[in-house]
Design a protein around this motif. Sequence first.
Motif, short mmCIF file in Angstrom:
data_model
loop_
_atom_site.label_atom_id
_atom_site.label_comp_id
_atom_site.label_asym_id
_atom_site.label_seq_id
_atom_site.Cartn_x
_atom_site.Cartn_y
_atom_site.Cartn_z
N MET A 130 0.84 -1.19 0.00
CA MET A 130 0.00 0.00 0.00
C MET A 130 0.88 1.25 0.00
O MET A 130 1.88 1.30 0.71
CB MET A 130 -0.88 0.01 1.26
N GLU A 131 0.47 2.20 -0.75
CA GLU A 131 1.19 3.47 -0.81
C GLU A 131 1.15 4.16 0.55
O GLU A 131 0.14 4.14 1.25
CB GLU A 131 0.52 4.38 -1.85
N LYS A 132 2.28 4.76 0.93
CA LYS A 132 2.36 5.52 2.18
C LYS A 132 2.87 6.91 1.85
O LYS A 132 3.97 7.05 1.32
CB LYS A 132 3.29 4.84 3.18
N ARG A 133 2.09 7.90 2.15
CA ARG A 133 2.49 9.28 1.90
C ARG A 133 3.13 9.88 3.14
O ARG A 133 2.90 9.44 4.25
CB ARG A 133 1.27 10.12 1.50
N THR A 134 3.93 10.94 2.92
CA THR A 134 4.63 11.61 4.01
C THR A 134 4.02 12.98 4.26
O THR A 134 3.17 13.46 3.49
CB THR A 134 6.11 11.80 3.65
N LYS A 135 4.49 13.63 5.31
CA LYS A 135 4.03 14.98 5.64
C LYS A 135 4.29 15.95 4.48
O LYS A 135 3.50 16.85 4.23
CB LYS A 135 4.75 15.46 6.90
N GLU B 261 -6.08 16.50 4.85
CA GLU B 261 -4.89 15.80 4.40
C GLU B 261 -4.55 14.68 5.38
O GLU B 261 -4.84 14.77 6.57
CB GLU B 261 -3.69 16.75 4.33
N MET B 262 -3.91 13.64 4.83
CA MET B 262 -3.45 12.51 5.65
C MET B 262 -2.08 12.08 5.18
O MET B 262 -1.76 12.20 4.00
CB MET B 262 -4.41 11.32 5.55
N TYR B 263 -1.30 11.57 6.12
CA TYR B 263 -0.01 10.98 5.79
C TYR B 263 0.36 9.97 6.86
O TYR B 263 -0.28 9.90 7.91
CB TYR B 263 1.09 12.05 5.63
N VAL B 264 1.37 9.17 6.58
CA VAL B 264 1.81 8.12 7.50
C VAL B 264 3.14 8.54 8.13
O VAL B 264 4.02 9.07 7.46
CB VAL B 264 1.98 6.78 6.75
N THR B 265 3.25 8.31 9.42
CA THR B 265 4.50 8.56 10.14
C THR B 265 4.63 7.52 11.24
O THR B 265 3.75 6.66 11.39
CB THR B 265 4.56 10.00 10.69
N GLU B 266 5.69 7.61 12.01
CA GLU B 266 5.88 6.70 13.14
C GLU B 266 5.86 7.50 14.43
O GLU B 266 6.41 8.60 14.51
CB GLU B 266 7.21 5.97 13.01
N LYS B 267 5.18 6.95 15.43
CA LYS B 267 5.13 7.58 16.75
C LYS B 267 5.17 6.48 17.79
O LYS B 267 4.40 5.53 17.71
CB LYS B 267 3.84 8.40 16.89
N ASP B 268 6.08 6.62 18.75
CA ASP B 268 6.23 5.63 19.82
C ASP B 268 6.40 4.21 19.28
O ASP B 268 5.83 3.26 19.81
CB ASP B 268 5.04 5.69 20.79
N GLY B 269 7.14 4.08 18.19
CA GLY B 269 7.44 2.78 17.63
C GLY B 269 6.33 2.14 16.82
O GLY B 269 6.43 0.97 16.45
N ARG B 270 5.27 2.88 16.53
CA ARG B 270 4.18 2.31 15.74
C ARG B 270 3.85 3.24 14.58
O ARG B 270 3.96 4.45 14.70
CB ARG B 270 2.99 2.03 16.63
N ILE C 130 1.47 5.30 12.32
CA ILE C 130 0.17 5.94 12.50
C ILE C 130 -0.18 6.74 11.24
O ILE C 130 0.68 7.10 10.45
CB ILE C 130 0.14 6.87 13.73
N ILE C 131 -1.47 7.00 11.11
CA ILE C 131 -1.98 7.90 10.08
C ILE C 131 -2.26 9.21 10.77
O ILE C 131 -2.99 9.25 11.78
CB ILE C 131 -3.26 7.34 9.45
N VAL C 132 -1.71 10.28 10.25
CA VAL C 132 -1.97 11.62 10.77
C VAL C 132 -3.01 12.26 9.85
O VAL C 132 -2.85 12.26 8.64
CB VAL C 132 -0.69 12.48 10.81
N CYS C 133 -4.07 12.78 10.45
CA CYS C 133 -5.16 13.41 9.71
C CYS C 133 -5.19 14.88 10.10
O CYS C 133 -5.37 15.21 11.27
CB CYS C 133 -6.48 12.73 10.07
N MET C 134 -4.99 15.76 9.13
CA MET C 134 -4.98 17.21 9.35
C MET C 134 -6.27 17.81 8.79
O MET C 134 -6.46 17.82 7.57
CB MET C 134 -3.78 17.84 8.64
N VAL C 135 -7.13 18.27 9.70
CA VAL C 135 -8.39 18.89 9.31
C VAL C 135 -8.31 20.34 9.79
O VAL C 135 -8.56 20.61 10.96
CB VAL C 135 -9.60 18.18 9.94
N GLY C 136 -7.92 21.24 8.89
CA GLY C 136 -7.64 22.60 9.33
C GLY C 136 -6.49 22.55 10.33
O GLY C 136 -5.44 22.00 10.05
N ARG C 137 -6.71 23.10 11.52
CA ARG C 137 -5.69 23.06 12.58
C ARG C 137 -5.83 21.84 13.49
O ARG C 137 -4.99 21.60 14.35
CB ARG C 137 -5.78 24.31 13.44
N THR C 138 -6.90 21.08 13.31
CA THR C 138 -7.13 19.90 14.12
C THR C 138 -6.31 18.74 13.60
O THR C 138 -6.28 18.48 12.40
CB THR C 138 -8.63 19.52 14.13
#
Length: 133
Positions: free
Chosen positions: A1-6, A22-31, A33-41
Amino acid sequence: MEKRTKDNPWKLKTPPLSSEYEMYVTEKDGREIIVCMVGRTVLHYDYRCLADCHAMLKEHGDWMLLGSKDEKQEAKPGTVEFWARSPENPIGGWYGLKKNFRGRFGMYIPPLMEELGLAEVEHKKRNNKMRAI
């Protein structure tokens, strides 16, 4: 599966096509995660949710209501949102990882699954559904 970055996120729209995020994949605490940016949220979801939700939808075999709700609201049984926070899902609870922002799975994850070719998602004003491809 494609993984996008920040630096190169997926640019998506909510199922009713009313809001962009917007969404992208990163690592946090060794796992992963998908980061979802909705405006400033900023919301975080366990990356595993994509494969787990796809498997659940395949087993379900038909369209399923999204049922998007905030964390503090009850999710309707039989919806994607209900499954994403159920103790009966493969991780035994919430796929949303950020306290007070663990809900809205049914709003933000289905369009990503559609973008990745894992699901079909309806795009009506209300009561949208999805199914596995």
